[in-house]
Design a protein around this motif. Structure first.
Motif, PDB file in Angstrom:
ATOM      1  N   LEU A  67       0.851  -1.439   0.037  1.00 21.22           N
ATOM      2  CA  LEU A  67       0.462   0.150   0.260  1.00 21.22           C
ATOM      3  C   LEU A  67       1.075   1.588  -0.002  1.00 21.22           C
ATOM      4  O   LEU A  67       0.538   2.567  -0.375  1.00 21.22           O
ATOM      5  CB  LEU A  67      -1.315   0.050   0.955  1.00 21.22           C
ATOM      6  CG  LEU A  67      -2.269  -1.439   1.303  1.00 21.22           C
ATOM      7  CD1 LEU A  67      -3.056  -1.243   2.338  1.00 21.22           C
ATOM      8  CD2 LEU A  67      -2.368  -0.720  -0.003  1.00 21.22           C
ATOM      9  N   LEU A  68       2.078   1.130   0.269  1.00 24.02           N
ATOM     10  CA  LEU A  68       3.117   2.601   0.685  1.00 24.02           C
ATOM     11  C   LEU A  68       3.765   2.510  -0.895  1.00 24.02           C
ATOM     12  O   LEU A  68       3.479   3.614  -1.185  1.00 24.02           O
ATOM     13  CB  LEU A  68       3.676   1.749   1.806  1.00 24.02           C
ATOM     14  CG  LEU A  68       5.056   3.304   1.981  1.00 24.02           C
ATOM     15  CD1 LEU A  68       4.049   4.891   2.314  1.00 24.02           C
ATOM     16  CD2 LEU A  68       6.454   3.073   2.621  1.00 24.02           C
ATOM     17  N   THR A  69       4.082   1.685  -1.083  1.00 21.37           N
ATOM     18  CA  THR A  69       4.217   1.371  -2.929  1.00 21.37           C
ATOM     19  C   THR A  69       2.760   2.349  -3.858  1.00 21.37           C
ATOM     20  O   THR A  69       3.128   2.910  -4.904  1.00 21.37           O
ATOM     21  CB  THR A  69       4.726   0.348  -3.261  1.00 21.37           C
ATOM     22  OG1 THR A  69       5.692  -0.197  -2.673  1.00 21.37           O
ATOM     23  CG2 THR A  69       5.693   0.588  -4.682  1.00 21.37           C
ATOM     24  N   LEU A  70       1.647   1.444  -3.179  1.00 16.45           N
ATOM     25  CA  LEU A  70       0.799   2.760  -3.942  1.00 16.45           C
ATOM     26  C   LEU A  70       0.367   3.914  -4.296  1.00 16.45           C
ATOM     27  O   LEU A  70       0.392   4.334  -5.188  1.00 16.45           O
ATOM     28  CB  LEU A  70      -0.590   1.338  -4.377  1.00 16.45           C
ATOM     29  CG  LEU A  70      -1.322   2.163  -4.929  1.00 16.45           C
ATOM     30  CD1 LEU A  70      -1.499   1.428  -6.064  1.00 16.45           C
ATOM     31  CD2 LEU A  70      -2.789   1.275  -3.945  1.00 16.45           C
ATOM     32  N   LEU A  71       0.843   4.040  -3.442  1.00 18.45           N
ATOM     33  CA  LEU A  71       0.317   5.499  -2.566  1.00 18.45           C
ATOM     34  C   LEU A  71       1.609   6.004  -2.952  1.00 18.45           C
ATOM     35  O   LEU A  71       1.174   6.949  -3.625  1.00 18.45           O
ATOM     36  CB  LEU A  71       0.170   5.399  -0.487  1.00 18.45           C
ATOM     37  CG  LEU A  71       0.184   6.676  -0.389  1.00 18.45           C
ATOM     38  CD1 LEU A  71      -0.645   7.876  -1.095  1.00 18.45           C
ATOM     39  CD2 LEU A  71       0.661   7.264   0.876  1.00 18.45           C
ATOM     40  N   ASP A  72       3.157   5.845  -3.327  1.00 20.23           N
ATOM     41  CA  ASP A  72       3.783   6.871  -3.606  1.00 20.23           C
ATOM     42  C   ASP A  72       3.593   6.722  -5.308  1.00 20.23           C
ATOM     43  O   ASP A  72       3.856   7.516  -5.689  1.00 20.23           O
ATOM     44  CB  ASP A  72       5.274   5.980  -3.650  1.00 20.23           C
ATOM     45  CG  ASP A  72       5.698   5.860  -2.230  1.00 20.23           C
ATOM     46  OD1 ASP A  72       5.150   7.356  -0.926  1.00 20.23           O
ATOM     47  OD2 ASP A  72       6.788   5.171  -1.503  1.00 20.23           O
ATOM     48  N   ARG A  73       2.972   5.896  -5.605  1.00 23.24           N
ATOM     49  CA  ARG A  73       2.583   6.115  -7.384  1.00 23.24           C
ATOM     50  C   ARG A  73       2.030   6.787  -7.758  1.00 23.24           C
ATOM     51  O   ARG A  73       1.778   7.421  -8.648  1.00 23.24           O
ATOM     52  CB  ARG A  73       3.118   4.398  -7.687  1.00 23.24           C
ATOM     53  CG  ARG A  73       2.175   4.382  -9.770  1.00 23.24           C
ATOM     54  CD  ARG A  73       2.484   3.312  -9.634  1.00 23.24           C
ATOM     55  NE  ARG A  73       0.751   2.843  -9.548  1.00 23.24           N
ATOM     56  CZ  ARG A  73       0.210   1.747 -10.464  1.00 23.24           C
ATOM     57  NH1 ARG A  73       0.794   1.041 -11.095  1.00 23.24           N
ATOM     58  NH2 ARG A  73      -0.917   1.488  -9.644  1.00 23.24           N
ATOM     59  N   GLN A  74       0.980   6.287  -6.712  1.00 20.70           N
ATOM     60  CA  GLN A  74      -0.499   7.425  -6.996  1.00 20.70           C
ATOM     61  C   GLN A  74      -0.244   9.081  -7.082  1.00 20.70           C
ATOM     62  O   GLN A  74      -0.922   9.830  -7.838  1.00 20.70           O
ATOM     63  CB  GLN A  74      -1.178   6.354  -6.055  1.00 20.70           C
ATOM     64  CG  GLN A  74      -2.254   5.054  -6.799  1.00 20.70           C
ATOM     65  CD  GLN A  74      -2.092   4.757  -8.220  1.00 20.70           C
ATOM     66  OE1 GLN A  74      -1.493   4.397  -8.807  1.00 20.70           O
ATOM     67  NE2 GLN A  74      -3.205   5.570  -8.861  1.00 20.70           N
ATOM     68  N   GLN A  75       0.006   9.267  -5.707  1.00 20.36           N
ATOM     69  CA  GLN A  75       0.587  10.628  -5.089  1.00 20.36           C
ATOM     70  C   GLN A  75       1.492  10.719  -7.307  1.00 20.36           C
ATOM     71  O   GLN A  75       1.100  12.064  -7.943  1.00 20.36           O
ATOM     72  CB  GLN A  75       1.845  10.915  -4.261  1.00 20.36           C
ATOM     73  CG  GLN A  75       2.040  12.548  -3.956  1.00 20.36           C
ATOM     74  CD  GLN A  75       2.959  12.326  -2.534  1.00 20.36           C
ATOM     75  OE1 GLN A  75       3.077  11.023  -2.570  1.00 20.36           O
ATOM     76  NE2 GLN A  75       2.547  13.318  -1.740  1.00 20.36           N
ATOM     77  N   ALA A  76       2.257  10.377  -7.692  1.00 23.86           N
ATOM     78  CA  ALA A  76       3.149  11.428  -8.259  1.00 23.86           C
ATOM     79  C   ALA A  76       2.145  11.199  -9.250  1.00 23.86           C
ATOM     80  O   ALA A  76       2.877  12.271 -10.449  1.00 23.86           O
ATOM     81  CB  ALA A  76       4.818  10.164  -9.021  1.00 23.86           C
ATOM     82  N   ARG A  77       1.431  10.052  -9.869  1.00 22.11           N
ATOM     83  CA  ARG A  77       1.084   9.953 -10.894  1.00 22.11           C
ATOM     84  C   ARG A  77       0.096  10.994 -11.875  1.00 22.11           C
ATOM     85  O   ARG A  77      -0.215  12.145 -12.338  1.00 22.11           O
ATOM     86  CB  ARG A  77      -0.505   8.846 -11.523  1.00 22.11           C
ATOM     87  CG  ARG A  77      -1.306   8.550 -12.327  1.00 22.11           C
ATOM     88  CD  ARG A  77      -1.157   7.207 -12.633  1.00 22.11           C
ATOM     89  NE  ARG A  77      -0.488   5.736 -12.963  1.00 22.11           N
ATOM     90  CZ  ARG A  77      -1.005   4.783 -12.496  1.00 22.11           C
ATOM     91  NH1 ARG A  77      -2.521   4.065 -12.252  1.00 22.11           N
ATOM     92  NH2 ARG A  77       0.110   3.687 -13.342  1.00 22.11           N
ATOM     93  N   ALA A  78      -1.093  11.381  -9.862  1.00 25.52           N
ATOM     94  CA  ALA A  78      -1.589  12.118  -9.914  1.00 25.52           C
ATOM     95  C   ALA A  78      -1.296  13.762  -9.941  1.00 25.52           C
ATOM     96  O   ALA A  78      -1.495  14.620 -10.326  1.00 25.52           O
ATOM     97  CB  ALA A  78      -2.591  12.297  -8.635  1.00 25.52           C
ATOM     98  N   VAL A  79      -0.068  14.126  -9.391  1.00 26.06           N
ATOM     99  CA  VAL A  79       0.632  15.232  -8.823  1.00 26.06           C
ATOM    100  C   VAL A  79       0.985  15.513 -11.195  1.00 26.06           C
ATOM    101  O   VAL A  79       0.938  16.682 -11.188  1.00 26.06           O
ATOM    102  CB  VAL A  79       1.185  15.734  -7.948  1.00 26.06           C
ATOM    103  CG1 VAL A  79       2.317  16.914  -8.391  1.00 26.06           C
ATOM    104  CG2 VAL A  79       0.932  15.695  -7.053  1.00 26.06           C
ATOM    105  N   GLY A  80       1.483  14.349 -11.115  1.00 29.31           N
ATOM    106  CA  GLY A  80       1.576  15.175 -12.363  1.00 29.31           C
ATOM    107  C   GLY A  80       0.502  14.924 -13.793  1.00 29.31           C
ATOM    108  O   GLY A  80       1.034  15.707 -14.790  1.00 29.31           O
ATOM    109  N   GLN A  81       0.110  14.014 -14.084  1.00 25.63           N
ATOM    110  CA  GLN A  81      -1.532  14.645 -14.135  1.00 25.63           C
ATOM    111  C   GLN A  81      -2.284  15.910 -13.931  1.00 25.63           C
ATOM    112  O   GLN A  81      -2.345  16.631 -14.911  1.00 25.63           O
ATOM    113  CB  GLN A  81      -2.569  13.425 -14.224  1.00 25.63           C
ATOM    114  CG  GLN A  81      -1.785  12.191 -14.633  1.00 25.63           C
ATOM    115  CD  GLN A  81      -3.254  11.314 -14.638  1.00 25.63           C
ATOM    116  OE1 GLN A  81      -3.474  11.466 -13.682  1.00 25.63           O
ATOM    117  NE2 GLN A  81      -2.763   9.955 -14.882  1.00 25.63           N
ATOM    118  N   LEU A  82      -1.733  16.498 -12.965  1.00 27.71           N
ATOM    119  CA  LEU A  82      -2.753  17.415 -12.805  1.00 27.71           C
ATOM    120  C   LEU A  82      -2.245  18.473 -12.947  1.00 27.71           C
ATOM    121  O   LEU A  82      -2.734  19.643 -13.848  1.00 27.71           O
ATOM    122  CB  LEU A  82      -3.257  17.704 -11.505  1.00 27.71           C
ATOM    123  CG  LEU A  82      -3.531  18.742 -10.746  1.00 27.71           C
ATOM    124  CD1 LEU A  82      -5.036  18.493 -11.067  1.00 27.71           C
ATOM    125  CD2 LEU A  82      -4.006  19.054  -9.081  1.00 27.71           C
TER     126      LEU A  82
END
Length: 202
Positions: A67-82
């Motif tokens: 879950l920590l790895t997922l959180l890191d990935r999704q955070q980077a993905r969302a910020v980049g997209q936004l």
């Protein structure tokens, strides 16, 4: 009486570890999207991915690490997209800004709805670590919007307060788009935002 042959468990095909980890992270995200954080477990992730528990443990050292790895990935993905969808800040025309931002933000949501539902829904059972990350990212975006507001509307407006209002509106309409994208399409939202922006410069 002859015994029925035991049904063999489906075999998880071998794949490179990075691909396996990506597969499991995607499966975990689908479980969270469908069942919430209360429904996520090693068993649920394994079932979603079509693998066994040992396969999951071979890729991640337990649920917490996954879950920590997922959180890191999704955070980077969302910020980049936004930040890719937000205006660059080069224009100071409010109408031009919203005409650029609205279609890009609408497309961003529909290109990756699972990521954005996990962020914008923010149900009560979201773990503290996830909620803290989301709020940290929100603050980062809010500071960017403050600068954009100052550039477009000038120093006479309270950019901090206006930025809070804009973020609240973006999040609300983001949820509407994810729930009913045909009703709240890009053209409709852009036309409304254009009318509001035009009234700011009258």
């Amino acid at each position: 009486m002859s015994q029925q042959p035991r049904k063999r468990r489906p075999y998880a095909a071998r794949m490179p570890m990075e691909e396996r980890r990506t597969q499991l992270l995607d499966a975990a995200l689908r479980v969270i999207d469908r069942d919430g954080y209360d429904g996520v477990s090693i068993d649920a992730i394994a079932k979603e991915a079509g693998v066994t528990r040992p396969v999951v443990y071979g890729a991640f050292d337990g649920l917490g690490a996954l879950l920590l790895t997922l959180l890191d990935r999704q955070q980077a993905r969302a910020v980049g997209q936004l930040f890719a969808a937000l205006p660059s800040g080069e224009s100071t025309d409010p109408v031009e800004v919203v005409e650029q931002a609205c279609p890009a933000l609408h497309r961003m949501l529909l290109d990756d709805p699972v990521t954005w539902r996990a962020i914008l829904r923010s149900p009560a059972n979201v773990p503290d670590a996830v909620r803290s990350r989301i709020e940290g990212d929100r603050q980062q975006v809010r500071e960017f919007v403050e600068g954009l507001v100052t550039a477009v509307l000038g120093e006479e407006v309270d950019a901090e307060v206006v930025a809070h209002g804009i973020i609240a509106l973006l999040e609300h309409f983001g949820r509407l788009v994810l729930e009913d994208p045909l009703r709240y399409d890009a053209a409709r939202l852009t036309a409304t935002a254009r009318s509001l922006a035009a009234s700011w410069v009258r």
